[in-house]
Scaffold this active site. Structure first.
Site, PDB file in Angstrom:
ATOM      1  CE  LYS A 177      -4.413   1.312   2.066  1.00 57.63           C
ATOM      2  NZ  LYS A 177      -5.376   1.042   3.144  1.00 57.63           N
TER       3      LYS A 177
ATOM      4  CD  GLU B 254     -19.557  -2.684   8.474  1.00 61.04           C
ATOM      5  OE1 GLU B 254     -18.689  -1.858   8.155  1.00 61.04           O
ATOM      6  OE2 GLU B 254     -19.775  -3.739   7.831  1.00 61.04           O
TER       7      GLU B 254
ATOM      8  NE  ARG C  21     -21.051  -3.593   5.304  1.00 60.99           N
ATOM      9  CZ  ARG C  21     -20.283  -2.677   4.711  1.00 60.99           C
ATOM     10  NH1 ARG C  21     -20.583  -2.254   3.504  1.00 60.99           N
ATOM     11  NH2 ARG C  21     -19.221  -2.184   5.310  1.00 60.99           N
TER      12      ARG C  21
END
Length: 615
Positions: A277, A361, A389
């Site tokens: 990243k 979640e 969610r």
């Protein structure tokens, strides 16, 4: 030199040209994002992977489903949108996520996580049903694999037998580690060109040879048994995938070769790609979390051009730390959003009481319910659009038993540049459907602190505090103590609001006073259940009503107030419900979005004048 103005054909470029293209794309990413802000580190890590994919596939015909979508910037540049990159995440400009309305090359909108394999499998099955011929691929960011929906999709895709390619862009998440040098050596051998050519030829020969299918199945099972002994990470192959990897995600030559091989297998394939990243930009490589989502910055130093301002997320984190000093049962939960929800300091000071569950979640809500059932006081800090969610668990696991779980609903209301997929415009409606739920709406940092202390210490059932992205409006007071408070008394019209929109409503009320009108401003500290008496009494006096709120029209507080007034036989002579309407709001600044929705000071003033003139 390959030009970005039009869609370049990358199918016949050399490896050297591909490597040069990757360098140019990184420079372009840095240039654009340093001026517009956006997601930087994830895009820098996906450059070679994106170029390799475009060398092998045709996204005008083949389907590439991103997950998560913020790693799509290079894809946008390579599909004819480079000239618009300076409008990235601006009102009327390019979205920061894939968006089919922008381009045929964007197969599916992608603003949340873990859904790509399910979507891609649906596309593959539709392709087979219709007898069409195109390739389907899902590109997962590593964090997406922490969400349970990803595994549901993988399980079904693997057993389906549908030709589908799943690319796991793994930039640091550990799945199941391969053990020892033998595993690394075998992974390397299995990806050599000569081995892949032999394997491909062997499959074809066995398909046409009498009894070949049986021979292939026997040898395949023997090979699988040996491999499982030496390579413990066989999860994907157990699901039914041909597993390739792990491979260097910054080797554009090797990636191109493997993608070509995977494309021709005509079976479910999972390509495991390891990337860095922030690749090749030292500040982002050193601190990828800080460069995940950035505002405008100096390329040379990596320093932000504008200092960060106090935010509701920061105020929430500070209040959590203060509470934790006094409440030993208090725990904090986040779903891969520690810094975004302001819990960084809490995680440092109280590591034993801090839990990051990943992009999961639903699991977070259910786990919080279990903690509450056993006597802990869990506080789940979660973005409004992500809590969606967990709705099933809100009802089934928390609501039915009336458990004391506190929800810090961050990013409630309009969120600005992230646009349609991230606005927190629906929690007002869905939270109110949970029996026993209390919903509080702080309008200032001070109120957030007061309401959080109240929610943790005094409430018994589920409680949600909804607060926006960013900082305060012009309102800085703390009127917590009453569920509904009259901020300014008047006789001509009742103006009802809550949250940070209080600042705009107070400003609109001041303009009305300058015109000789007498507005009454009511602030709702608790938006569910509603405290009706002050509102009913005010509308009885004024006969006119305007309700302003940053949420979708369906299920808004204004609808509930209007219904309550009608049921009480107190329908006002004139009324206006000001909200974000029944449509999705595009990206832009929050100020631009408020103006679009009629929630800025001028628009609210004009709507109030209309109500006054009608009544």
């Amino acid at each position: 030199m390959i030009e970005f103005d039009e869609i370049p054909d990358l199918h016949h470029i050399s490896d050297a040209e591909a490597e040069a293209l990757c360098a140019r794309l990184r420079a372009r990413l840095l240039d654009v994002v340093s001026r517009t802000g956006g997601h930087l580190a994830s895009n820098l890590g996906a450059v070679e992977l994106t170029v390799a994919f475009h060398r092998v596939f045709d996204t005008g015909r083949d389907r590439l489903v991103f997950d998560v979508g913020h790693q799509c910037y290079c894809h946008k540049i390579l599909t004819g949108r480079d000239g618009l990159m300076d409008t990235l995440r601006t009102f009327g400009g390019l979205s920061g996520y894939p968006k089919p309305q922008e381009s045929v090359h964007d197969a599916f909108i992608a603003g949340h996580a873990s859904n790509s394999v399910s979507v891609a499998l649906g596309m593959a099955r539709a392709r087979t049903l219709k007898g069409e011929n195109y390739h389907v691929a899902a590109l997962l960011g590593d964090g997406a694999l922490t969400g349970g929906l990803a595994y549901e999709g993988l399980s079904n895709a693997g057993e389906s037998g549908e030709p589908i390619l799943v690319i796991l862009n793994d930039n640091g998440m550990s799945i199941t580690k391969n053990v020892g040098g033998v595993a690394e050596h075998l992974a390397h051998q299995r990806l050599k060109p000569q081995y892949l050519r032999f394997k491909k030829g062997y499959r074809r020969a066995m398909a046409i040879l009498p009894g070949g299918k049986h021979i292939y199945n026997v040898t395949h099972q023997i090979k699988k048994a040996i491999k499982e002994t030496l390579l413990p990470c066989s999860m994907f192959e157990d699901m039914g995938f041909t597993y390739l990897g792990p491979v260097d995600g910054h080797d554009v030559r090797g990636l191109t070769r493997l993608l070509s091989y995977a494309r021709d297998l005509e079976t479910p394939v999972l390509l495991h790609v390891r990337t860095v990243k922030g690749k090749n930009y030292p500040p982002a490589e050193k601190n990828p979390d800080a460069f995940h989502g950035v505002s405008r910055f100096c390329i040379q130093t990596g320093e932000a051009l504008q200092p960060s301002k106090p935010s509701f997320s920061g105020a929430f984190g500070a209040a959590m730390c203060a509470l934790a000093e006094q409440e030993s049962r208090l725990c904090a939960i986040t779903a891969a959003m520690r810094d975004g929800t302001g819990l960084k300091e809490f995680s440092r000071c109280y590591p034993d009481r801090y839990f990051d569950v990943g992009i999961a979640e639903g699991h977070a809500v259910a786990m919080a319910a279990g903690m509450a059932k056993e006597g802990a006081v869990p506080v789940l800090a979660v973005y409004s659009s992500f809590l969606q969610r967990g709705y099933d668990m809100l009802l089934h696991d928390v609501g039915i038993q009336g458990l004391h779980v506190v929800f810090g609903v961050d990013r409630a209301g309009l969120v600005g540049e992230d646009g349609e997929t991230h606005h927190g415009l629906f929690d007002v409606a869905y939270l109110a459907t949970v029996p026993g739920m209390t919903v509080l709406a702080p309008a200032s940092f001070a109120e957030l602190r007061s309401m959080l202390f109240h929610a943790v210490r005094e409430e018994k059932g589920p409680v949600a505090l909804r607060y926006p992205r960013g900082g305060e409006s012009a309102y800085h007071s703390d009127h917590w103590g009453e569920k509904t408070v009259i901020l300014e008394a008047g006789q001509g019209i009742t103006l009802v609001t809550y949250g940070t929109l209080t600042g705009e409503v107070l400003a609109a009320a001041e303009r009305l006073r300058q015109d000789g009108y007498s507005p009454e401003v009511i602030k709702l500290n608790q938006i569910h259940p509603l405290d009706w008496k002050p509102v009913l009494a005010s509308v009885t006096r004024t006969g006119r009503l305007l309700v302003a709120e940053e949420c979708a029209a369906m299920g808004c507080v204004g609808e509930r107030i209007a219904a309550g007034l009608a049921m009480a036989g107190l329908a006002p002579r004139a009324m206006a419900l000001c909200n974000t309407g029944a449509h999705f709001i595009p990206q832009g600044t929050v100020a631009e979005q408020k103006k679009l929705c009629g929630l800025d000071v001028s628009s609210l003033y004009e709507r109030a004048l209309e109500v006054l003139r009608r009544g």
